[in-house]
Design a protein around this motif. Structure first.
Motif, PDB file in Angstrom:
ATOM      1  N   TYR A 132     -19.757  29.254 -52.599  1.00 13.68           N
ATOM      2  CA  TYR A 132     -19.404  30.932 -51.461  1.00 13.68           C
ATOM      3  C   TYR A 132     -20.609  31.130 -51.399  1.00 13.68           C
ATOM      4  O   TYR A 132     -21.487  32.013 -52.623  1.00 13.68           O
ATOM      5  CB  TYR A 132     -18.942  31.545 -51.612  1.00 13.68           C
ATOM      6  CG  TYR A 132     -18.625  32.359 -51.458  1.00 13.68           C
ATOM      7  CD1 TYR A 132     -17.327  32.770 -50.308  1.00 13.68           C
ATOM      8  CD2 TYR A 132     -19.017  33.919 -51.788  1.00 13.68           C
ATOM      9  CE1 TYR A 132     -18.117  33.949 -49.601  1.00 13.68           C
ATOM     10  CE2 TYR A 132     -18.900  35.326 -50.450  1.00 13.68           C
ATOM     11  CZ  TYR A 132     -18.011  35.334 -49.614  1.00 13.68           C
ATOM     12  OH  TYR A 132     -18.062  35.816 -48.568  1.00 13.68           O
ATOM     13  N   LYS A 133     -21.558  30.921 -50.185  1.00 10.34           N
ATOM     14  CA  LYS A 133     -22.322  32.563 -49.627  1.00 10.34           C
ATOM     15  C   LYS A 133     -21.867  33.361 -48.734  1.00 10.34           C
ATOM     16  O   LYS A 133     -20.893  32.939 -47.786  1.00 10.34           O
ATOM     17  CB  LYS A 133     -23.495  31.234 -49.317  1.00 10.34           C
ATOM     18  CG  LYS A 133     -24.169  30.650 -49.584  1.00 10.34           C
ATOM     19  CD  LYS A 133     -25.386  31.636 -50.964  1.00 10.34           C
ATOM     20  CE  LYS A 133     -25.918  30.781 -51.664  1.00 10.34           C
ATOM     21  NZ  LYS A 133     -26.528  31.723 -52.470  1.00 10.34           N
ATOM     22  N   GLU A 134     -22.245  34.432 -48.152  1.00  6.19           N
ATOM     23  CA  GLU A 134     -21.832  35.721 -46.969  1.00  6.19           C
ATOM     24  C   GLU A 134     -22.092  35.226 -46.264  1.00  6.19           C
ATOM     25  O   GLU A 134     -21.040  35.744 -45.245  1.00  6.19           O
ATOM     26  CB  GLU A 134     -22.453  37.417 -47.580  1.00  6.19           C
ATOM     27  CG  GLU A 134     -21.593  37.799 -48.034  1.00  6.19           C
ATOM     28  CD  GLU A 134     -21.673  39.113 -48.597  1.00  6.19           C
ATOM     29  OE1 GLU A 134     -22.361  39.617 -47.435  1.00  6.19           O
ATOM     30  OE2 GLU A 134     -21.905  39.277 -49.596  1.00  6.19           O
ATOM     31  N   ASP A 135     -23.325  34.402 -46.169  1.00 10.27           N
ATOM     32  CA  ASP A 135     -23.877  33.890 -44.725  1.00 10.27           C
ATOM     33  C   ASP A 135     -24.003  31.781 -44.936  1.00 10.27           C
ATOM     34  O   ASP A 135     -24.541  31.406 -45.330  1.00 10.27           O
ATOM     35  CB  ASP A 135     -24.915  34.299 -44.516  1.00 10.27           C
ATOM     36  CG  ASP A 135     -26.108  33.933 -43.471  1.00 10.27           C
ATOM     37  OD1 ASP A 135     -25.472  33.330 -42.571  1.00 10.27           O
ATOM     38  OD2 ASP A 135     -26.936  34.091 -42.901  1.00 10.27           O
ATOM     39  N   ALA A 136     -22.963  31.429 -43.925  1.00  8.88           N
ATOM     40  CA  ALA A 136     -22.607  30.586 -43.829  1.00  8.88           C
ATOM     41  C   ALA A 136     -24.071  29.606 -43.857  1.00  8.88           C
ATOM     42  O   ALA A 136     -24.484  28.727 -43.990  1.00  8.88           O
ATOM     43  CB  ALA A 136     -22.145  29.747 -43.097  1.00  8.88           C
ATOM     44  N   ALA A 137     -25.386  30.705 -43.012  1.00 10.63           N
ATOM     45  CA  ALA A 137     -26.412  29.317 -42.702  1.00 10.63           C
ATOM     46  C   ALA A 137     -27.622  29.337 -44.583  1.00 10.63           C
ATOM     47  O   ALA A 137     -28.252  28.406 -44.110  1.00 10.63           O
ATOM     48  CB  ALA A 137     -27.881  30.759 -41.502  1.00 10.63           C
ATOM     49  N   LYS A 138     -27.160  30.442 -45.494  1.00 12.40           N
ATOM     50  CA  LYS A 138     -27.714  30.112 -46.940  1.00 12.40           C
ATOM     51  C   LYS A 138     -27.100  29.694 -47.461  1.00 12.40           C
ATOM     52  O   LYS A 138     -27.448  29.373 -48.457  1.00 12.40           O
ATOM     53  CB  LYS A 138     -27.604  31.376 -47.254  1.00 12.40           C
ATOM     54  CG  LYS A 138     -28.359  32.221 -45.997  1.00 12.40           C
ATOM     55  CD  LYS A 138     -29.582  33.812 -47.292  1.00 12.40           C
ATOM     56  CE  LYS A 138     -30.165  34.641 -45.960  1.00 12.40           C
ATOM     57  NZ  LYS A 138     -29.580  35.719 -45.536  1.00 12.40           N
ATOM     58  N   VAL A 139     -25.863  28.573 -47.265  1.00  5.43           N
ATOM     59  CA  VAL A 139     -25.107  27.516 -48.001  1.00  5.43           C
ATOM     60  C   VAL A 139     -26.717  26.366 -48.380  1.00  5.43           C
ATOM     61  O   VAL A 139     -27.069  25.886 -47.516  1.00  5.43           O
ATOM     62  CB  VAL A 139     -24.668  26.604 -47.373  1.00  5.43           C
ATOM     63  CG1 VAL A 139     -24.067  25.396 -48.101  1.00  5.43           C
ATOM     64  CG2 VAL A 139     -23.280  27.947 -46.937  1.00  5.43           C
ATOM     65  N   ASP A 140     -26.517  26.500 -49.627  1.00  5.94           N
ATOM     66  CA  ASP A 140     -26.992  25.383 -49.923  1.00  5.94           C
ATOM     67  C   ASP A 140     -27.127  23.766 -49.926  1.00  5.94           C
ATOM     68  O   ASP A 140     -25.974  23.149 -50.193  1.00  5.94           O
ATOM     69  CB  ASP A 140     -27.277  24.967 -52.104  1.00  5.94           C
ATOM     70  CG  ASP A 140     -28.514  23.990 -52.346  1.00  5.94           C
ATOM     71  OD1 ASP A 140     -29.281  22.977 -52.044  1.00  5.94           O
ATOM     72  OD2 ASP A 140     -28.002  24.431 -53.697  1.00  5.94           O
TER      73      ASP A 140
END
Ligand code: SF4
Length: 76
Positions: free
Chosen positions: A17-25
């Motif tokens: 989970y990331k609060e900002d989907a752009a930061k997903v690995d």
């Protein structure tokens, strides 16, 4: 309101989970596709436009509408 999930939460770590989907690995989570976020996931318990809402994957804690995790399922 229910507490907000943090990225340090063990479930958040397990599900990516990331609060900002752009930061997903994206190397780790190849299933992620641009445009996917909590706000258009079938599990999101909020109304359209709610910035945060509970998610059952996190025991009802709130996730960000702009977030993402690997349990993502596109809302029909
Ligand atoms: Fe967001 Fe859906 Fe994952 Fe819940 S299951 S954190 S709403 S992507």
């Amino acid at each position: 309101d229910a507490p907000k999930v943090t990225e340090a939460d063990p479930t958040a770590q397990a599900l990516g989970y990331k609060e900002d989907a752009a930061k997903v690995d994206k190397a780790k989570w190849a299933k992620y596709a641009a445009g996917q976020d909590c706000g258009n996931c079938s599990f999101y318990q909020g109304k359209a436009g709610d910035a945060w809402a509970p998610c059952p994957m996190f025991g009802g804690k709130q996730v960000s509408s702009k977030g993402w995790c690997s349990a993502y399922n596109k809302k029909a």
